[in-house]
Motif scaffolding. Sequence first.
Motif, PDB file in Angstrom:
ATOM      1  N   VAL A 105       0.867  -1.179   0.000  1.00 25.10           N
ATOM      2  CA  VAL A 105       0.000   0.000   0.000  1.00 25.10           C
ATOM      3  C   VAL A 105       0.899   1.222   0.000  1.00 25.10           C
ATOM      4  O   VAL A 105       1.851   1.294   0.771  1.00 25.10           O
ATOM      5  N   PRO A 106       0.626   2.173  -0.856  1.00 26.44           N
ATOM      6  CA  PRO A 106       1.467   3.363  -0.881  1.00 26.44           C
ATOM      7  C   PRO A 106       1.410   4.078   0.480  1.00 26.44           C
ATOM      8  O   PRO A 106       0.372   4.089   1.131  1.00 26.44           O
ATOM      9  N   PRO A 107       2.512   4.674   0.944  1.00 28.61           N
ATOM     10  CA  PRO A 107       2.538   5.345   2.249  1.00 28.61           C
ATOM     11  C   PRO A 107       1.522   6.486   2.347  1.00 28.61           C
ATOM     12  O   PRO A 107       0.986   6.749   3.404  1.00 28.61           O
ATOM     13  N   GLU A 108       1.216   7.153   1.246  1.00 29.18           N
ATOM     14  CA  GLU A 108       0.242   8.245   1.292  1.00 29.18           C
ATOM     15  C   GLU A 108      -1.140   7.727   1.687  1.00 29.18           C
ATOM     16  O   GLU A 108      -1.863   8.342   2.443  1.00 29.18           O
ATOM     17  N   ALA A 109      -1.535   6.570   1.172  1.00 30.53           N
ATOM     18  CA  ALA A 109      -2.845   5.998   1.483  1.00 30.53           C
ATOM     19  C   ALA A 109      -2.915   5.573   2.946  1.00 30.53           C
ATOM     20  O   ALA A 109      -3.925   5.740   3.610  1.00 30.53           O
ATOM     21  N   GLU A 110      -1.828   5.017   3.496  1.00 32.92           N
ATOM     22  CA  GLU A 110      -1.805   4.594   4.890  1.00 32.92           C
ATOM     23  C   GLU A 110      -1.928   5.795   5.817  1.00 32.92           C
ATOM     24  O   GLU A 110      -2.663   5.763   6.797  1.00 32.92           O
ATOM     25  N   LYS A 111      -1.226   6.875   5.518  1.00 34.30           N
ATOM     26  CA  LYS A 111      -1.288   8.071   6.343  1.00 34.30           C
ATOM     27  C   LYS A 111      -2.675   8.691   6.321  1.00 34.30           C
ATOM     28  O   LYS A 111      -3.203   9.103   7.331  1.00 34.30           O
ATOM     29  N   SER A 112      -3.282   8.760   5.168  1.00 28.17           N
ATOM     30  CA  SER A 112      -4.609   9.353   5.098  1.00 28.17           C
ATOM     31  C   SER A 112      -5.622   8.485   5.834  1.00 28.17           C
ATOM     32  O   SER A 112      -6.541   8.980   6.460  1.00 28.17           O
ATOM     33  N   THR A 113      -5.462   7.178   5.839  1.00 35.96           N
ATOM     34  CA  THR A 113      -6.377   6.301   6.549  1.00 35.96           C
ATOM     35  C   THR A 113      -6.226   6.500   8.057  1.00 35.96           C
ATOM     36  O   THR A 113      -7.200   6.584   8.788  1.00 35.96           O
ATOM     37  N   ARG A 114      -5.007   6.567   8.542  1.00 39.43           N
ATOM     38  CA  ARG A 114      -4.768   6.784   9.962  1.00 39.43           C
ATOM     39  C   ARG A 114      -5.294   8.155  10.381  1.00 39.43           C
ATOM     40  O   ARG A 114      -5.898   8.307  11.438  1.00 39.43           O
ATOM     41  N   ARG A 115      -5.075   9.138   9.533  1.00 34.88           N
ATOM     42  CA  ARG A 115      -5.560  10.487   9.817  1.00 34.88           C
ATOM     43  C   ARG A 115      -7.083  10.513   9.886  1.00 34.88           C
ATOM     44  O   ARG A 115      -7.671  11.111  10.789  1.00 34.88           O
ATOM     45  N   GLU A 116      -7.736   9.820   8.967  1.00 31.64           N
ATOM     46  CA  GLU A 116      -9.197   9.761   8.973  1.00 31.64           C
ATOM     47  C   GLU A 116      -9.710   9.048  10.220  1.00 31.64           C
ATOM     48  O   GLU A 116     -10.699   9.463  10.825  1.00 31.64           O
ATOM     49  N   LEU A 117      -9.037   7.969  10.626  1.00 34.87           N
ATOM     50  CA  LEU A 117      -9.433   7.241  11.834  1.00 34.87           C
ATOM     51  C   LEU A 117      -9.323   8.139  13.063  1.00 34.87           C
ATOM     52  O   LEU A 117     -10.239   8.205  13.880  1.00 34.87           O
ATOM     53  N   MET A 118      -8.212   8.830  13.198  1.00 41.38           N
ATOM     54  CA  MET A 118      -8.022   9.717  14.353  1.00 41.38           C
ATOM     55  C   MET A 118      -9.036  10.865  14.343  1.00 41.38           C
ATOM     56  O   MET A 118      -9.525  11.277  15.393  1.00 41.38           O
ATOM     57  N   LEU A 119      -9.375  11.355  13.168  1.00 43.89           N
ATOM     58  CA  LEU A 119     -10.385  12.402  13.054  1.00 43.89           C
ATOM     59  C   LEU A 119     -11.740  11.885  13.531  1.00 43.89           C
ATOM     60  O   LEU A 119     -12.444  12.542  14.300  1.00 43.89           O
ATOM     61  N   LYS A 120     -12.089  10.663  13.118  1.00 40.77           N
ATOM     62  CA  LYS A 120     -13.371  10.077  13.535  1.00 40.77           C
ATOM     63  C   LYS A 120     -13.396   9.824  15.042  1.00 40.77           C
ATOM     64  O   LYS A 120     -14.407  10.070  15.705  1.00 40.77           O
ATOM     65  N   VAL A 121     -12.285   9.347  15.593  1.00 40.19           N
ATOM     66  CA  VAL A 121     -12.211   9.124  17.044  1.00 40.19           C
ATOM     67  C   VAL A 121     -12.352  10.454  17.787  1.00 40.19           C
ATOM     68  O   VAL A 121     -13.077  10.563  18.781  1.00 40.19           O
ATOM     69  N   GLY A 122     -11.680  11.476  17.300  1.00 44.53           N
ATOM     70  CA  GLY A 122     -11.780  12.796  17.924  1.00 44.53           C
ATOM     71  C   GLY A 122     -13.195  13.358  17.880  1.00 44.53           C
ATOM     72  O   GLY A 122     -13.695  13.900  18.870  1.00 44.53           O
ATOM     73  N   ILE A 123     -13.852  13.212  16.745  1.00 43.25           N
ATOM     74  CA  ILE A 123     -15.235  13.683  16.623  1.00 43.25           C
ATOM     75  C   ILE A 123     -16.138  12.899  17.573  1.00 43.25           C
ATOM     76  O   ILE A 123     -16.995  13.461  18.257  1.00 43.25           O
ATOM     77  N   GLY A 124     -15.929  11.574  17.645  1.00 43.22           N
ATOM     78  CA  GLY A 124     -16.731  10.744  18.549  1.00 43.22           C
ATOM     79  C   GLY A 124     -16.559  11.154  20.003  1.00 43.22           C
ATOM     80  O   GLY A 124     -17.538  11.255  20.756  1.00 43.22           O
ATOM     81  N   LEU A 125     -15.324  11.418  20.437  1.00 42.62           N
ATOM     82  CA  LEU A 125     -15.076  11.852  21.811  1.00 42.62           C
ATOM     83  C   LEU A 125     -15.713  13.214  22.084  1.00 42.62           C
ATOM     84  O   LEU A 125     -16.241  13.454  23.178  1.00 42.62           O
ATOM     85  N   ASN A 126     -15.680  14.102  21.121  1.00 43.33           N
ATOM     86  CA  ASN A 126     -16.323  15.409  21.287  1.00 43.33           C
ATOM     87  C   ASN A 126     -17.836  15.277  21.405  1.00 43.33           C
ATOM     88  O   ASN A 126     -18.476  15.993  22.181  1.00 43.33           O
ATOM     89  N   VAL A 127     -18.427  14.359  20.652  1.00 41.71           N
ATOM     90  CA  VAL A 127     -19.877  14.134  20.742  1.00 41.71           C
ATOM     91  C   VAL A 127     -20.234  13.607  22.134  1.00 41.71           C
ATOM     92  O   VAL A 127     -21.190  14.052  22.763  1.00 41.71           O
ATOM     93  N   VAL A 128     -19.439  12.646  22.636  1.00 41.82           N
ATOM     94  CA  VAL A 128     -19.690  12.091  23.973  1.00 41.82           C
ATOM     95  C   VAL A 128     -19.546  13.182  25.037  1.00 41.82           C
ATOM     96  O   VAL A 128     -20.391  13.306  25.926  1.00 41.82           O
ATOM     97  N   ALA A 129     -18.485  13.985  24.950  1.00 42.36           N
ATOM     98  CA  ALA A 129     -18.290  15.062  25.925  1.00 42.36           C
ATOM     99  C   ALA A 129     -19.424  16.085  25.851  1.00 42.36           C
ATOM    100  O   ALA A 129     -19.919  16.557  26.881  1.00 42.36           O
ATOM    101  N   GLY A 130     -19.852  16.409  24.653  1.00 41.19           N
ATOM    102  CA  GLY A 130     -20.968  17.349  24.498  1.00 41.19           C
ATOM    103  C   GLY A 130     -22.255  16.816  25.098  1.00 41.19           C
ATOM    104  O   GLY A 130     -23.015  17.547  25.730  1.00 41.19           O
ATOM    105  N   ALA A 131     -22.488  15.509  24.923  1.00 38.82           N
ATOM    106  CA  ALA A 131     -23.695  14.899  25.503  1.00 38.82           C
ATOM    107  C   ALA A 131     -23.624  14.901  27.022  1.00 38.82           C
ATOM    108  O   ALA A 131     -24.618  15.165  27.704  1.00 38.82           O
TER     109      ALA A 131
END
Length: 196
Positions: free
Chosen positions: A25-51
Motif C-alpha cells: 500500500v502506498p505510504p500516502e494511502a496509509e497516512k490518510s487512513t490513519r488520519r481519517e481514523l483519528m479524526l473520527k475518534v476525535g469527533i466521537g469523543l467530542n460528541v460524547v463530551a458534548g452529551a
Amino acid sequence: METPDMKPDDPAAEPKPCACQGGAVPPEAEKSTRRELMLKVGIGLNVVAGAMIGLPLIGYALSSFVQKMPLAWITLGALEKFPVGTTRLASYPNPNSRPWDGDTAMIPCWVRHFEENGEQRFQVFAINCAHLGCPVRWFEESQLFLCPCHGGAYYADGSYAAGPPPRGLYEYEYKVENNELLIKGGVLPTLADTNV
C-alpha cells in the motif's frame, strides 16, 4: 494488440499494486487512513463530551415543566405520644413511596412539644443535619441535638449551637387536628420551604 491511445511505456497504463493482491500500500494511502481514523475518534469523543455536558443542562431547563410531587398532611400519631417538655423520635410513611421501598419508606423526624405563654406548641425537625445530611440524635441530658459525622450541635429549639452546620435544623410545617399531630410531608424541608 495495442490500441492507438495506449503506449507500452505509459505509467498510467500499468496497473498499480493493491494490498488485496499482495502488493504494497502506498505510504500516502496509509497516512490518510490513519488520519481519517483519528479524526473520527476525535469527533466521537467530542460528541460524547458534548452529551455529558448538554444532557444535564437540558434536563435542568426542562425540569420546570415536570409535575412536582404533591405535599400531603401526614399524621405522626396522637398527641399523647408526645408529652409536654419532651423531644421524641417519630416517623411517617413517605406518601411517594413504592412497595419495594421497604423500611426506607418510613421517614424519621424529631418532635418537640413545649409550652410557650401557656400555649402548647410543637416543633417537628427533619432528622438530617443542615451540614451534610447525617442523622442527628437528641441527648436529653445536655438538651442538644448532636451530629455524629462532623460534630454539629443544635439547641433544643433546633437553632445552631456549634460546629460546621451553616444554620439550624430544618422544620416541617405542622398542625393539630382531631387530637393528632400532622405534618406537611412529601419532600424533606429545605431553605426553600422555611421562613428563615
